[in-house]
Scaffold this active site. Structure first.
Site, PDB file in Angstrom:
ATOM      1  N   CYS A 233       2.867   4.529   0.425  1.00 21.19           N
ATOM      2  CA  CYS A 233       3.317   5.357   1.542  1.00 21.19           C
ATOM      3  C   CYS A 233       4.338   6.329   0.958  1.00 21.19           C
ATOM      4  O   CYS A 233       5.505   5.999   0.854  1.00 21.19           O
ATOM      5  CB  CYS A 233       3.938   4.494   2.634  1.00 21.19           C
ATOM      6  SG  CYS A 233       4.728   5.459   3.934  1.00 21.19           S
TER       7      CYS A 233
ATOM      8  N   SER B 215       0.842  -1.195   0.000  1.00 21.33           N
ATOM      9  CA  SER B 215       0.000   0.000   0.000  1.00 21.33           C
ATOM     10  C   SER B 215       0.879   1.247   0.000  1.00 21.33           C
ATOM     11  O   SER B 215       1.859   1.325   0.734  1.00 21.33           O
ATOM     12  CB  SER B 215      -0.914   0.020   1.227  1.00 21.33           C
ATOM     13  OG  SER B 215      -1.837  -1.048   1.153  1.00 21.33           O
TER      14      SER B 215
ATOM     15  N   ARG C 102      -7.858  -0.102   4.767  1.00 20.63           N
ATOM     16  CA  ARG C 102      -7.399  -0.629   3.490  1.00 20.63           C
ATOM     17  C   ARG C 102      -8.345  -1.702   2.980  1.00 20.63           C
ATOM     18  O   ARG C 102      -8.902  -2.469   3.749  1.00 20.63           O
ATOM     19  CB  ARG C 102      -6.003  -1.241   3.643  1.00 20.63           C
ATOM     20  CG  ARG C 102      -4.932  -0.204   3.876  1.00 20.63           C
ATOM     21  CD  ARG C 102      -3.587  -0.846   4.039  1.00 20.63           C
ATOM     22  NE  ARG C 102      -3.511  -1.646   5.250  1.00 20.63           N
ATOM     23  CZ  ARG C 102      -2.422  -2.282   5.638  1.00 20.63           C
ATOM     24  NH1 ARG C 102      -1.336  -2.237   4.893  1.00 20.63           N
ATOM     25  NH2 ARG C 102      -2.412  -2.976   6.743  1.00 20.63           N
TER      26      ARG C 102
ATOM     27  N   GLY D  93      -1.554   5.885   3.722  1.00 23.20           N
ATOM     28  CA  GLY D  93      -1.895   5.977   5.151  1.00 23.20           C
ATOM     29  C   GLY D  93      -2.971   5.000   5.581  1.00 23.20           C
ATOM     30  O   GLY D  93      -3.924   5.397   6.247  1.00 23.20           O
TER      31      GLY D  93
ATOM     32  N   GLN E 112      10.789  -2.158   3.136  1.00 24.73           N
ATOM     33  CA  GLN E 112       9.914  -3.298   2.789  1.00 24.73           C
ATOM     34  C   GLN E 112       9.722  -3.385   1.284  1.00 24.73           C
ATOM     35  O   GLN E 112       9.772  -4.455   0.692  1.00 24.73           O
ATOM     36  CB  GLN E 112       8.527  -3.106   3.429  1.00 24.73           C
ATOM     37  CG  GLN E 112       8.476  -3.332   4.914  1.00 24.73           C
ATOM     38  CD  GLN E 112       8.046  -4.738   5.267  1.00 24.73           C
ATOM     39  OE1 GLN E 112       7.917  -5.575   4.391  1.00 24.73           O
ATOM     40  NE2 GLN E 112       7.830  -4.986   6.538  1.00 24.73           N
TER      41      GLN E 112
ATOM     42  N   ASP F 127      -7.900   0.473  10.370  1.00 26.02           N
ATOM     43  CA  ASP F 127      -7.240   0.152   9.102  1.00 26.02           C
ATOM     44  C   ASP F 127      -8.313   0.158   8.028  1.00 26.02           C
ATOM     45  O   ASP F 127      -9.177  -0.704   8.013  1.00 26.02           O
ATOM     46  CB  ASP F 127      -6.584  -1.227   9.212  1.00 26.02           C
ATOM     47  CG  ASP F 127      -5.638  -1.513   8.061  1.00 26.02           C
ATOM     48  OD1 ASP F 127      -5.821  -0.909   6.971  1.00 26.02           O
ATOM     49  OD2 ASP F 127      -4.734  -2.334   8.234  1.00 26.02           O
TER      50      ASP F 127
HETATM   51 ZN   LIG Z   1       5.042   4.010   5.622  1.00 22.25          ZN
END
Ligand SMILES: [Zn+2]
Length: 198
Positions: free
Chosen positions: A57, A55, A130, A95, A73, A128
């Site tokens: 960032c 996701s 997402r 986010g 990551q 969360d």
């Molecule tokens: Zn991040």
């Protein structure tokens, strides 16, 4: 998503200083504000490729922010995908889905002592927000119905399985600890059962 998601463009882009020759995929079916995309690196196994769902960032991915572990990551994932062959699914949900400005606000609350989940709740966002439905749609468009998933997040495995992707196994990712992201990683473990050894 109302419209079906289909492959639209495939573009070769050499990344990570030229060490990875990747293919970037654009799709039809997402709106302008959610231009999710996929990246293929190496030569993926046609039966069970390695997949990483990441996701967005901006602060971590682009600027190497020390507040989280997203940047390292992402780089680790791209190297693993290149070595073993696989797909990065890049979701434009900044986010944890609340957006960049809201993420900035949660950082201020975290500086005042809350953890990332408490801060989201304080701002009336779900812990969360997402959704991995777009990831499922992109994998299907890429004809990836089975995969090994590079993740420490059991919920991600569950959501992909619920979407009909056969996640054969999950492959743990590395731990990228900094002085500043220690509390963030600790709350990931305690609040959402991430399997990270700190
Ligand atoms: Zn991040």
């Amino acid at each position: 998503m109302d419209t079906p998601v289909t492959l639209h463009t495939q573009v070769p882009i050499s990344i990570l200083g030229g060490s990875v020759n990747a293919q970037f995929f654009g799709f039809k079916g997402f709106d302008k504000h959610n231009e999710h995309f996929a990246v293929r690196a190496g030569r993926p196994d046609t039966e069970v490729p390695l997949v990483r769902v990441h996701s967005e960032c901006i602060t971590g991915d682009v600027f190497g922010s020390q507040r989280c572990d997203c940047g390292p990551q992402l780089q680790e994932a791209l190297r693993a995908l290149n070595a073993q062959g696989g797909y990065l699914i890049y979701l434009r949900q900044e986010g944890r889905g609340i957006g960049l400005y809201s993420k900035f606000e949660t950082y201020l609350l975290q500086d005042a002592g809350m953890d990332t989940y408490e801060a989201n709740l304080e701002l009336n966002h779900p812990e969360d927000s997402r959704s991995f439905a777009p990831a499922v749609a992109m994998l299907r468009a890429l004809d990836v119905n089975r995969c090994r998933l590079l993740t420490n997040n059991p919920d991600k495995v569950k959501q992909l399985r619920d979407g009909g992707i056969d996640v054969v196994s999950s492959v743990p990712t590395g731990v990228f600890l900094t002085k500043q992201n220690h509390n963030y990683l600790r709350s990931k473990v305690s609040k959402s059962r991430h399997t990270i050894k700190l």
